[in-house]
Motif scaffolding. Sequence first.
Motif, short mmCIF file in Angstrom:
data_model
loop_
_atom_site.label_atom_id
_atom_site.label_comp_id
_atom_site.label_asym_id
_atom_site.label_seq_id
_atom_site.Cartn_x
_atom_site.Cartn_y
_atom_site.Cartn_z
N GLU A 154 0.82 -1.22 0.00
CA GLU A 154 0.00 0.00 0.00
C GLU A 154 0.85 1.27 0.00
OE1 GLU A 154 -3.92 1.70 2.27
OE2 GLU A 154 -2.92 -0.05 3.10
N GLU A 175 2.54 5.48 -2.80
CA GLU A 175 2.88 6.87 -2.49
C GLU A 175 4.39 7.10 -2.59
OE1 GLU A 175 1.89 8.75 1.29
OE2 GLU A 175 -0.19 8.34 0.73
N ARG A 188 -48.59 4.69 -26.89
CA ARG A 188 -47.61 5.56 -26.23
C ARG A 188 -46.93 6.45 -27.26
NH1 ARG A 188 -46.83 0.83 -23.31
NH2 ARG A 188 -47.55 1.07 -21.18
N PRO A 246 -39.04 6.61 -20.66
CA PRO A 246 -38.79 5.64 -19.57
C PRO A 246 -38.33 4.29 -20.09
CG PRO A 246 -40.86 6.80 -19.20
CD PRO A 246 -40.41 7.16 -20.59
N ALA A 247 -38.86 3.89 -21.27
CA ALA A 247 -38.47 2.59 -21.80
C ALA A 247 -37.03 2.60 -22.33
CB ALA A 247 -39.42 2.18 -22.93
N PHE A 304 -36.75 4.42 -9.95
CA PHE A 304 -36.98 4.34 -11.39
C PHE A 304 -37.67 3.03 -11.77
CE2 PHE A 304 -35.95 3.16 -15.72
CZ PHE A 304 -36.52 4.23 -16.38
N LEU A 360 -41.30 3.40 -11.21
CA LEU A 360 -41.89 4.24 -12.26
C LEU A 360 -42.03 3.46 -13.56
CD1 LEU A 360 -42.69 7.02 -13.55
CD2 LEU A 360 -40.27 7.32 -14.02
N LEU A 361 -40.96 2.75 -13.94
CA LEU A 361 -40.95 2.05 -15.23
C LEU A 361 -42.03 0.97 -15.26
CD1 LEU A 361 -39.52 1.71 -17.96
CD2 LEU A 361 -38.08 -0.01 -16.88
N TRP A 397 -45.46 2.63 -15.29
CA TRP A 397 -45.64 3.29 -16.59
C TRP A 397 -45.91 2.25 -17.68
CZ3 TRP A 397 -42.62 2.71 -20.98
CH2 TRP A 397 -42.88 3.62 -22.01
N ALA A 398 -45.14 1.14 -17.65
CA ALA A 398 -45.29 0.13 -18.69
C ALA A 398 -46.63 -0.59 -18.55
CB ALA A 398 -44.14 -0.87 -18.62
N GLY A 399 -47.05 -0.87 -17.29
CA GLY A 399 -48.33 -1.53 -17.09
C GLY A 399 -49.50 -0.63 -17.46
N ASN A 400 -49.40 0.65 -17.07
CA ASN A 400 -50.41 1.65 -17.43
C ASN A 400 -51.81 1.22 -17.01
OD1 ASN A 400 -51.00 4.11 -18.41
ND2 ASN A 400 -51.16 3.51 -20.56
N LYS A 451 -2.66 4.03 7.80
CA LYS A 451 -1.71 5.14 7.71
C LYS A 451 -2.38 6.38 7.12
CE LYS A 451 2.66 2.95 8.20
NZ LYS A 451 2.55 1.52 7.84
N HIS A 452 -3.39 6.19 6.25
CA HIS A 452 -4.05 7.36 5.67
C HIS A 452 -5.46 7.01 5.29
CE1 HIS A 452 -3.06 5.30 1.91
NE2 HIS A 452 -1.84 5.22 2.36
#
Lengths: 184, 389
Positions: A49, A53, A96, A102-103, B258, B261-262, B265-268, B388-389
Amino acid sequence: MSIHSDARTPRLYGLMAEFDSPDALVAAARRTQEGGYRKFDAYTPFPIEELHEAIDAHRTAVPLLVLIGGIVGGLSGYGLEYWVSIVAYPLNIGGRPFHSWPAFIPITFEMTVLFAALTAVFGMLALNRLPEPYHPVFNAPRFALATRDRFFLCIESADAKFDTAATRRFLESLGPREVTDVEP
Amino acid sequence: MNDAAIPELSGLRRAALVVGTLGVVASLAGAWLDPAQFFRSYLVAFLYCAGLSIGCLAVLMVSHLTGGGWGVAIRRPLEAGAGVLPLVALLFVPLLFGLPSLYTWTQAATMAADEVVRSKQAYLNVPFFLVRAVVYFAAWLVMAFFLARWSRAQDRTGDPRYADLMRKLSGGGLVLLGFTATFASFDWVMSLDPKWFSTIFGLLFLGGQGLGAMAFAIAVAYLLSSRAEYARALKPTILNDLGNLMLAFVMIWAYLAFSQLLIIWAGNLPDEIPWYLRRISGGWNVIAIGLAVFYFAVPFLVLLSRGNKRRHRRLAAIATGILIVRAFDLFFLVAPEFSPERITAHWLDVATLAGAGGLWLTMFVRQLGTLPPLAPNDPDLAGALARKH
């Protein structure tokens, strides 16, 4: 130990120092760095490690390449879907809009990841100049031990401060097991 | 012992006490003037505070299971956050008076009018709702109680048995927490629209709580880091881990949000889609876009950079931003149900959050003051300090 080499016109690739322990190597690398050398590299059987450095391995361009690759992948994924669904072959799917964003997101995401990952692998290989069938460090007689239990530090002759005699003295002052020439 | 123990936080505690008191007074006045609005606003405030405590408990259990230096660094803020759960249970009580105005399924008329809602009656009824709430709080309080008890015993004795006990409790506890928090989110938030359902919602809600807890712990650790004994554990590599975990929660939230939402949205479908229609019309879309930008895009991009993760000041600033946006996230889940036509905000939204949040923060600082800054016998402490860091 080439008979052609002399101190005034270095025809070596560099000088290789061999160390017994990782700590000795890290200390030597620090002092080489402080000694003003810039073109040198360390070779170890396992990652250390602190060494990163000590040899001042500066930032690489890989993250930037990956970012660019990801953006290009995402844009091309979305662009392809846009072109297919709106320009080339618009289809009415469930009433649509053609531009049904979205798709498009899952493909855009996958293409981002794919391009970023491929850029990471191939960008790393390219920046390391791999594959490289020949590398001079393997000319050092005991270098095979770098994959077992020895730790090597090589100062390259391309360094501005490199002088075969002076650099050899410098490396010997770091307490190595031995210092050897590396044929080009 | 509380105020003297952490002088760095005495300012925060005073501010929390003042803001909390003002918020409680204003909320009481609001509850008298406009009870219906009070309960709507208070639900968001309650969810915010409950989410912090539940999230702290969840992240704490993850750290007990996985170990590692990041857990050492924020263990005390997480323990103190989970330690505020008794207050969260108390904060739940006012909501009981607002059930008829908050949840339409409590009214016989709605039940009679809608067959879909009527078919959910076996689950959506007040007695069972109360029984479930008692079960959730019992589960969380018992887990938090034993983790706190064993943690104190570990501090005192250093017996390795306690680390083992905490790890074992955390394994099963996370499963229990996953179920209870999922159903709590169904009961308290999803049932605001009794016809709507989303199976991902519970995990989405839990992800948001984890994100809030992570951001809160990072921000508190920054306030504590002016103390040398605490700063020892906050090395750049550990901050990097904490930043990466926060980034992971940002991505989990965005991924689940998401996905929900997807899928919808897809099922609607007519039962599912109105929930989103309410949230993208009447000005609510401003918050929807704001969440996509400030709850995902901006935190995601700034947390990619190592420089931002390794500097505590910057990381704490990002965490504070996430904590602010989290209030909008919860507001966005609740408020559109009561004002679908157009976006509205009420001064009670601020007052109730100040009141409940102030009380929560006051008790949090009190809890934190009773614990030594780093768990002295944590099995990972030596490893974290040796970095050490």
